[in-house]
Write an enzyme that holds these catalytic residues in place. Structure first.
Site, PDB file in Angstrom:
ATOM      1  N   TYR A  33       0.861  -1.188   0.000  1.00 13.77           N
ATOM      2  CA  TYR A  33       0.000   0.000   0.000  1.00 13.77           C
ATOM      3  C   TYR A  33       0.893   1.232   0.000  1.00 13.77           C
ATOM      4  O   TYR A  33       1.891   1.283   0.716  1.00 13.77           O
ATOM      5  CB  TYR A  33      -0.883  -0.020   1.251  1.00 13.77           C
ATOM      6  CG  TYR A  33      -2.092   0.876   1.171  1.00 13.77           C
ATOM      7  CD1 TYR A  33      -3.094   0.622   0.234  1.00 13.77           C
ATOM      8  CD2 TYR A  33      -2.233   1.957   2.028  1.00 13.77           C
ATOM      9  CE1 TYR A  33      -4.213   1.443   0.164  1.00 13.77           C
ATOM     10  CE2 TYR A  33      -3.356   2.772   1.973  1.00 13.77           C
ATOM     11  CZ  TYR A  33      -4.341   2.504   1.037  1.00 13.77           C
ATOM     12  OH  TYR A  33      -5.445   3.311   0.977  1.00 13.77           O
TER      13      TYR A  33
ATOM     14  N   VAL B 119     -18.682   0.269  -0.172  1.00 16.38           N
ATOM     15  CA  VAL B 119     -18.815   1.513  -0.924  1.00 16.38           C
ATOM     16  C   VAL B 119     -20.058   1.452  -1.803  1.00 16.38           C
ATOM     17  O   VAL B 119     -20.849   2.403  -1.856  1.00 16.38           O
ATOM     18  CB  VAL B 119     -17.553   1.782  -1.781  1.00 16.38           C
ATOM     19  CG1 VAL B 119     -17.781   2.972  -2.703  1.00 16.38           C
ATOM     20  CG2 VAL B 119     -16.336   2.016  -0.891  1.00 16.38           C
TER      21      VAL B 119
ATOM     22  N   PHE C 133      -9.984   7.846  -7.733  1.00 20.31           N
ATOM     23  CA  PHE C 133     -10.282   8.419  -6.416  1.00 20.31           C
ATOM     24  C   PHE C 133      -9.616   7.593  -5.329  1.00 20.31           C
ATOM     25  O   PHE C 133      -9.698   6.367  -5.313  1.00 20.31           O
ATOM     26  CB  PHE C 133     -11.783   8.502  -6.144  1.00 20.31           C
ATOM     27  CG  PHE C 133     -12.054   9.164  -4.825  1.00 20.31           C
ATOM     28  CD1 PHE C 133     -11.939  10.535  -4.697  1.00 20.31           C
ATOM     29  CD2 PHE C 133     -12.350   8.414  -3.693  1.00 20.31           C
ATOM     30  CE1 PHE C 133     -12.127  11.156  -3.466  1.00 20.31           C
ATOM     31  CE2 PHE C 133     -12.545   9.017  -2.461  1.00 20.31           C
ATOM     32  CZ  PHE C 133     -12.439  10.401  -2.360  1.00 20.31           C
ATOM     33  N   TRP C 134      -8.948   8.307  -4.420  1.00 16.85           N
ATOM     34  CA  TRP C 134      -8.322   7.667  -3.267  1.00 16.85           C
ATOM     35  C   TRP C 134      -8.652   8.513  -2.056  1.00 16.85           C
ATOM     36  O   TRP C 134      -8.238   9.663  -1.944  1.00 16.85           O
ATOM     37  CB  TRP C 134      -6.807   7.581  -3.483  1.00 16.85           C
ATOM     38  CG  TRP C 134      -6.078   6.763  -2.462  1.00 16.85           C
ATOM     39  CD1 TRP C 134      -6.569   5.757  -1.690  1.00 16.85           C
ATOM     40  CD2 TRP C 134      -4.692   6.885  -2.110  1.00 16.85           C
ATOM     41  NE1 TRP C 134      -5.592   5.235  -0.886  1.00 16.85           N
ATOM     42  CE2 TRP C 134      -4.428   5.906  -1.116  1.00 16.85           C
ATOM     43  CE3 TRP C 134      -3.642   7.715  -2.528  1.00 16.85           C
ATOM     44  CZ2 TRP C 134      -3.162   5.744  -0.552  1.00 16.85           C
ATOM     45  CZ3 TRP C 134      -2.384   7.547  -1.951  1.00 16.85           C
ATOM     46  CH2 TRP C 134      -2.140   6.568  -0.982  1.00 16.85           C
TER      47      TRP C 134
END
Lengths: 395, 395
Positions: free
Chosen positions: A71, A182, A297-298
């Site tokens: 990550y 989500v 998008f993060w």
């Protein structure tokens, strides 16, 4: 809901500070190999800090990727114990240092959310600065598991629906991964705001149950990944009577290409995951002649640069929707935070050896099962796992 | 430059209106099969129209795709003769109808550019409305072939450098297809505005000559497509010391993926062509963690919605740069517009039969060779072809 806090006091028991327990890793690797339960005494609680007690902390795919070392957001490593796992969760303020009393909205008994990633939520307590947490009074009807899991998944849905195109009531949004946390938040927020959702899910044995669940959340159209790209589906999407204004994808591969193809002119396709582990593939004509835009998008990046007021508005909105029952948290598999209670002699400052007590092993085993099991928190599976530090607090 | 116009008069010879000749097609198909040279009498020139004489008209890939029927912008078809080919070119005002004299900037002797696609520039004359053309006084030092080819390729470069990200002097732009007409305009505009270019070209027999030519235009870095993706090149691009702020691609396939990978955080990759006829392929992580944006650009769409002032500013800027010698038109292969001159009897109103005179066949043959030949105007080849209706006018 909720037992009252056991710590409505400014006086903190020194043994408490010494016996904090955390799930940590010293090296990146498979969670089953590297995760350990350690004593992590809270050594820096003092006049300038706030002491919080973690109540619940989800196990997210990003947590696992962070433990694996793949990550981009790296956690801080401490000497000997390494990095405490966990990026998300809700905590309760149990004590406020003398020098910062009255600062901000911080009060003993308030709930707090971390304001930075790599907070290390998989532990019992943390001593933090006043600017490290968002603080708010607990509300009776807001489910604590919803608050614990609010900062990543529903916030991702909230931002993606607001930041890429100006949607109007009646507009269509198409998304893959609709059963994910989500995805379920997207369905419910669209329902609240008057947008229509086209939801793509994998074919599965319990298809009818899944469809019924998503419809109960407010899904308008549900299609399987296998149906995407067929002449019938393309025809159906064209005949909606209104162009699709926004695409959201967390799967990549063929489904993302079909979402791009289904979008109306100029619409953005927002990529926020790649569960199929395949690349994204698009025909050139979609960009040139149809003006499709592919964006990413993060949530992590947004929080790094967001105006405080926008974050506050978003979180207050989400809690308001949860309070009204319009936004439900996903179904969680709860993992009780049961650790061995070290005796005072074992709670010495040489605290970096992993606990081998039965309860500690039990917790690690439950986490390993959650991460690796078929219904675990790994990418691609909808079931979410959450660590519960205070089961009395769950409503 | 330039013979004076032969038509500084409001009185138009009726035989001229009857003998206009055009390259047209009645059905979509291979240009060699469907293009015909036809008489197209100008029947609707009158008090409300402006008569223009075409001076030069490029043969662009979009023209060819339009003839093939694969271009999204469809031309208007007239009874019997079909559609006149050609979307771009420069013309001269030769007469202005009585009712619109004094309207706008139109004056006999002015140069004009079409204000809409599918204008039908592959013909001798056209009668147009006052809002169909952009009109300006000819300037001595502005090359007429540059003006004839200004509206598509240099304008595409101009917009892509201005509309997707705010560039500052010293910023890096990376592009594929650097030898193309757009590519050469990108290099020169970046030079004018102080941006640095990284230019990707195909390996080729005359590589040194090509590199020298691009460097003479102002190219900073030149890489071959084969060099893209190697460890050395990736290392070189990382070590530039400044993130690459904008990517431009007309090739798709592997090169586009490598451009996306080379871009700095948040940078847009603008797709304006797909010469390799391959799709675009991107790893998910570029969107999520690096915030790369993939967009498309189509000059046609921009013109459909552009504010008039922005178009005027762009074209005046481009002519200003050409006047100063800072922006050179690409090397053209010129095709003289030599047609048989019909006798007055053959110039009747039953004018839809194709001309079979030697000169007409010669023109069609030259167009066919230009389109199909190894150095023709087909996608992927840098050499551009342009029809010259008045060779005296070329400077």
């Amino acid at each position: 809901m909720a037992s009252p806090s056991r710590f409505f006091t400014q006086k903190v028991d020194p043994s408490l500070l010494a016996t904090n327990q955390a799930v940590a890793f010293r090296d990146y690797g498979r969670p089953a190999d590297v995760l350990r339960l350690v004593n992590r005494p809270i050594q820096n609680f003092g006049d300038d800090k706030i002491l919080v007690r973690i109540l619940a902390a989800p196990i997210n795919p990003a947590d696992i990727n962070q433990i694996e070392g793949v990550y981009p957001a790296k956690p801080p490593f401490e000497p000997e114990i390494g990095a405490v796992a966990g990026n998300e969760g809700v905590a309760e303020i149990v004590a406020i240092g003398r020098n910062i009393q009255g600062q901000g909205n911080h009060q003993v008994g308030n709930l707090v959310l971390p304001l930075y990633r790599s907070f290390g939520t998989w532990q019992s307590y943390a001593a933090v600065g006043p600017n490290d947490i968002y603080s708010f009074a607990p509300r009776k009807k807001v489910p604590i598991l919803g608050v614990a899991s609010m900062a990543i998944n529903p916030s991702t849905a909230y931002r993606m629906l607001n930041d890429f195109v100006s949607l109007m009531p009646g507009d269509y949004v198409i998304q893959s991964g609709a059963t994910s946390a989500v995805g379920q938040a997207v369905i419910q927020l669209c329902k609240i705001w008057g947008y229509k959702t086209i939801n793509i899910i994998r074919d599965r044995p319990d298809l009818d149950t899944t469809i019924n669940h998503l419809k109960s959340l407010g899904a308008d159209v549900i299609l399987t990944a296998e149906q995407m790209g067929t002449a019938d589906t393309r025809q159906y999407l064209k005949a909606l009577g209104s162009p699709i204004k926004l695409g959201l994808d967390c799967t990549a591969g063929k489904v993302a290409s079909e979402i791009a193809r289904a979008l109306g002119p100029g619409a953005p396709l927002v990529i926020y995951g790649g569960m199929s582990r395949k690349p994204l593939l698009f025909p050139v004509s979609l960009f040139i002649f149809k003006d499709i835009q592919v964006r990413g998008f993060w949530m992590n990046r947004w929080y790094q640069h967001c105006p405080h007021l926008e974050r506050q508005t978003m979180w207050e909105d989400l809690m308001h929707y949860m309070e009204k029952g319009e936004l439900q948290p996903p179904k969680f598999n709860t993992i009780p935070w049961v650790t061995s209670t070290p005796t005072s002699s074992s709670a010495s400052s040489s605290s970096t050896s992993s606990l081998s007590g039965t309860d500690g092993e039990g917790l690690l085993k439950a986490i390993r099962t959650a991460i690796n099991g078929p219904d675990g928190g790994a990418p691609g599976t909808p079931k979410k796992n959450i660590l519960i530090m205070d089961s009395d607090y769950i409503n």
